[in-house]
Design an enzyme around this catalytic site. Structure first.
Site, PDB file in Angstrom:
ATOM      1  N   ASP A  17       0.812  -1.222   0.000  1.00  0.00           N
ATOM      2  CA  ASP A  17       0.000   0.000   0.000  1.00  0.00           C
ATOM      3  C   ASP A  17       0.846   1.274   0.000  1.00  0.00           C
ATOM      4  O   ASP A  17       1.991   1.273   0.460  1.00  0.00           O
ATOM      5  CB  ASP A  17      -0.914  -0.009   1.240  1.00  0.00           C
ATOM      6  CG  ASP A  17      -2.074   0.951   1.085  1.00  0.00           C
ATOM      7  OD1 ASP A  17      -2.448   1.273  -0.054  1.00  0.00           O
ATOM      8  OD2 ASP A  17      -2.603   1.395   2.128  1.00  0.00           O
ATOM      9  N   GLY A  18       0.245   2.352  -0.511  1.00  0.00           N
ATOM     10  CA  GLY A  18       0.900   3.667  -0.476  1.00  0.00           C
ATOM     11  C   GLY A  18       1.448   4.125  -1.816  1.00  0.00           C
ATOM     12  O   GLY A  18       2.091   5.176  -1.901  1.00  0.00           O
ATOM     13  N   TRP A  22       2.639   7.980  -2.600  1.00  0.00           N
ATOM     14  CA  TRP A  22       4.051   8.139  -2.986  1.00  0.00           C
ATOM     15  C   TRP A  22       4.132   9.010  -4.250  1.00  0.00           C
ATOM     16  O   TRP A  22       4.942   9.931  -4.338  1.00  0.00           O
ATOM     17  CB  TRP A  22       4.661   6.762  -3.245  1.00  0.00           C
ATOM     18  CG  TRP A  22       6.106   6.752  -3.633  1.00  0.00           C
ATOM     19  CD1 TRP A  22       7.184   6.650  -2.801  1.00  0.00           C
ATOM     20  CD2 TRP A  22       6.642   6.833  -4.969  1.00  0.00           C
ATOM     21  NE1 TRP A  22       8.346   6.658  -3.526  1.00  0.00           N
ATOM     22  CE2 TRP A  22       8.051   6.773  -4.855  1.00  0.00           C
ATOM     23  CE3 TRP A  22       6.070   6.943  -6.243  1.00  0.00           C
ATOM     24  CZ2 TRP A  22       8.895   6.822  -5.966  1.00  0.00           C
ATOM     25  CZ3 TRP A  22       6.911   6.992  -7.347  1.00  0.00           C
ATOM     26  CH2 TRP A  22       8.307   6.942  -7.207  1.00  0.00           C
ATOM     27  N   ARG A  30      -0.868   8.816 -10.155  1.00  0.00           N
ATOM     28  CA  ARG A  30      -0.894   7.636  -9.287  1.00  0.00           C
ATOM     29  C   ARG A  30      -0.284   6.400  -9.959  1.00  0.00           C
ATOM     30  O   ARG A  30       0.348   5.559  -9.310  1.00  0.00           O
ATOM     31  CB  ARG A  30      -2.329   7.322  -8.872  1.00  0.00           C
ATOM     32  CG  ARG A  30      -2.965   8.350  -7.953  1.00  0.00           C
ATOM     33  CD  ARG A  30      -4.423   7.967  -7.661  1.00  0.00           C
ATOM     34  NE  ARG A  30      -4.499   6.633  -7.067  1.00  0.00           N
ATOM     35  CZ  ARG A  30      -4.351   6.396  -5.770  1.00  0.00           C
ATOM     36  NH1 ARG A  30      -4.164   7.389  -4.933  1.00  0.00           N
ATOM     37  NH2 ARG A  30      -4.422   5.173  -5.307  1.00  0.00           N
ATOM     38  N   ASN A  65     -10.892  -2.905  -5.351  1.00  0.00           N
ATOM     39  CA  ASN A  65     -10.150  -1.905  -6.139  1.00  0.00           C
ATOM     40  C   ASN A  65     -10.816  -1.595  -7.493  1.00  0.00           C
ATOM     41  O   ASN A  65     -10.462  -0.615  -8.149  1.00  0.00           O
ATOM     42  CB  ASN A  65      -8.689  -2.329  -6.359  1.00  0.00           C
ATOM     43  CG  ASN A  65      -7.827  -2.233  -5.101  1.00  0.00           C
ATOM     44  OD1 ASN A  65      -6.902  -3.020  -4.899  1.00  0.00           O
ATOM     45  ND2 ASN A  65      -8.117  -1.260  -4.235  1.00  0.00           N
ATOM     46  N   TRP A  66     -11.817  -2.404  -7.897  1.00  0.00           N
ATOM     47  CA  TRP A  66     -12.562  -2.103  -9.139  1.00  0.00           C
ATOM     48  C   TRP A  66     -13.322  -0.787  -9.024  1.00  0.00           C
ATOM     49  O   TRP A  66     -13.731  -0.219 -10.040  1.00  0.00           O
ATOM     50  CB  TRP A  66     -13.564  -3.213  -9.459  1.00  0.00           C
ATOM     51  CG  TRP A  66     -12.973  -4.549  -9.765  1.00  0.00           C
ATOM     52  CD1 TRP A  66     -12.953  -5.641  -8.950  1.00  0.00           C
ATOM     53  CD2 TRP A  66     -12.318  -4.955 -10.981  1.00  0.00           C
ATOM     54  NE1 TRP A  66     -12.318  -6.699  -9.572  1.00  0.00           N
ATOM     55  CE2 TRP A  66     -11.930  -6.305 -10.820  1.00  0.00           C
ATOM     56  CE3 TRP A  66     -12.018  -4.313 -12.196  1.00  0.00           C
ATOM     57  CZ2 TRP A  66     -11.260  -7.020 -11.818  1.00  0.00           C
ATOM     58  CZ3 TRP A  66     -11.360  -5.037 -13.193  1.00  0.00           C
ATOM     59  CH2 TRP A  66     -10.991  -6.359 -12.995  1.00  0.00           C
TER      60      TRP A  66
END
Ligand code: IPE
Ligand code: IPE
Ligand code: MG
Length: 241
Positions: A17-18, A22, A30, A65-66
């Site tokens: 994650d992240g 970041w 992203r 996540n969809w």
């Protein structure tokens, strides 16, 4: 001294994650974070193998996540496909066996094909198992297992009374994956986010503030050291000598 001291965890899970934060910190899209995350995954696998870890489960894309923008989802699907195909040579060279957990039939066909190809090409490898979790949800995994068991009972191939935790575990996506010992979550959040709900039953949780693209082998060393200081009781009592 407790039993875990100096013992390397056998199965380590990572909620990678992240990536988005970041990238945002750097004024990037992203997707660039996901790209950097892919290289972190390679660093992690090398470090895990060098430390004698036998099983690694990497959470790459969840059933939830969809709900992200289509452009991000599409970029992730392509990235996972490319990564698996490009890394295949190293997986073979390093004797890594790839297994895949998740609802594969809902993935784009080119990705399904890439995953199957890599699984087949690495099936005989024995140095370390990489369980890649794609379109994976812990709840979905339990539902899918329950459906298969229900069908067996319906068809008279299994009795309801026979079902216990050992039998149930045989119907998980990758039954040979042992219980998780250590669960690492970069990005600072302290939640499971639907990751391997069955396998984490007695996993030791390690949250780290750094984002996944910043992962370095030293982070794994720190997580293992922390793990080795924990006293795992599995619901029992630790008797003094
Ligand atoms: C994890 O990074 C990768 C996936 C969920 C696919 P995120 O994309 O969730 O990154 P953050 O949490 O928004 O920073
Ligand atoms: C978990 O991260 C899923 C993956 C790393 C693939 P998320 O970013 O989706 O989880 P939440 O939304 O913070 O719980
Ligand atoms: Mg996230």
């Amino acid at each position: 001294m407790n039993a875990e001291e100096q013992e390397v965890p056998r199965h380590v899970g990572v909620i990678m994650d992240g990536n988005g934060r970041w990238a945002q910190d750097r004024g990037l899209d992203r997707t660039e974070g996901h790209r950097a995350g892919r290289h972190a995954a390679r660093r992690f696998m090398r470090a895990a193998q060098a430390r004698g870890i036998e099983y690694v489960s990497l959470y790459a894309f969840s059933t939830e996540n969809w709900t992200r923008p289509v452009s991000e989802v599409e970029a992730l699907m392509e990235l996972i496909e490319t990564a698996v195909l490009v890394e295949l040579e190293e997986l073979c060279r390093e004797e890594v066996r790839l297994r895949v957990s998740g609802r594969r039939s809902e993935l784009p066909e080119p990705l399904q094909n890439a995953l199957s190809k890599a699984e087949e090409a690495t099936a005989e490898n024995e140095a370390i198992t990489l369980n890649l979790c794609v379109n994976y949800g812990g709840q979905a995994e339990l539902v899918d297992a329950a459906k298969q068991i229900a069908e067996k009972v319906r068809d008279g191939e299994m009795q309801t009374d026979e079902i216990d935790t050992d039998i149930f575990a045989r119907y998980l996506y990758v039954p040979e994956i042992p219980p998780m010992d250590l669960l690492i979550r970069p990005g600072g959040d302290m939640r499971v986010s639907n990751f391997m709900l069955w396998q984490v039953a007695y996993a030791e949780f390690y949250s780290m503030p750094d984002y996944w693209p910043d992962f370095q082998p030293e982070h794994l060393d720190r997580a293992i050291e922390d793990y080795q200081r924990r006293q795992r009781r599995f619901g029992g009592l630790v008797l003094e000598d």
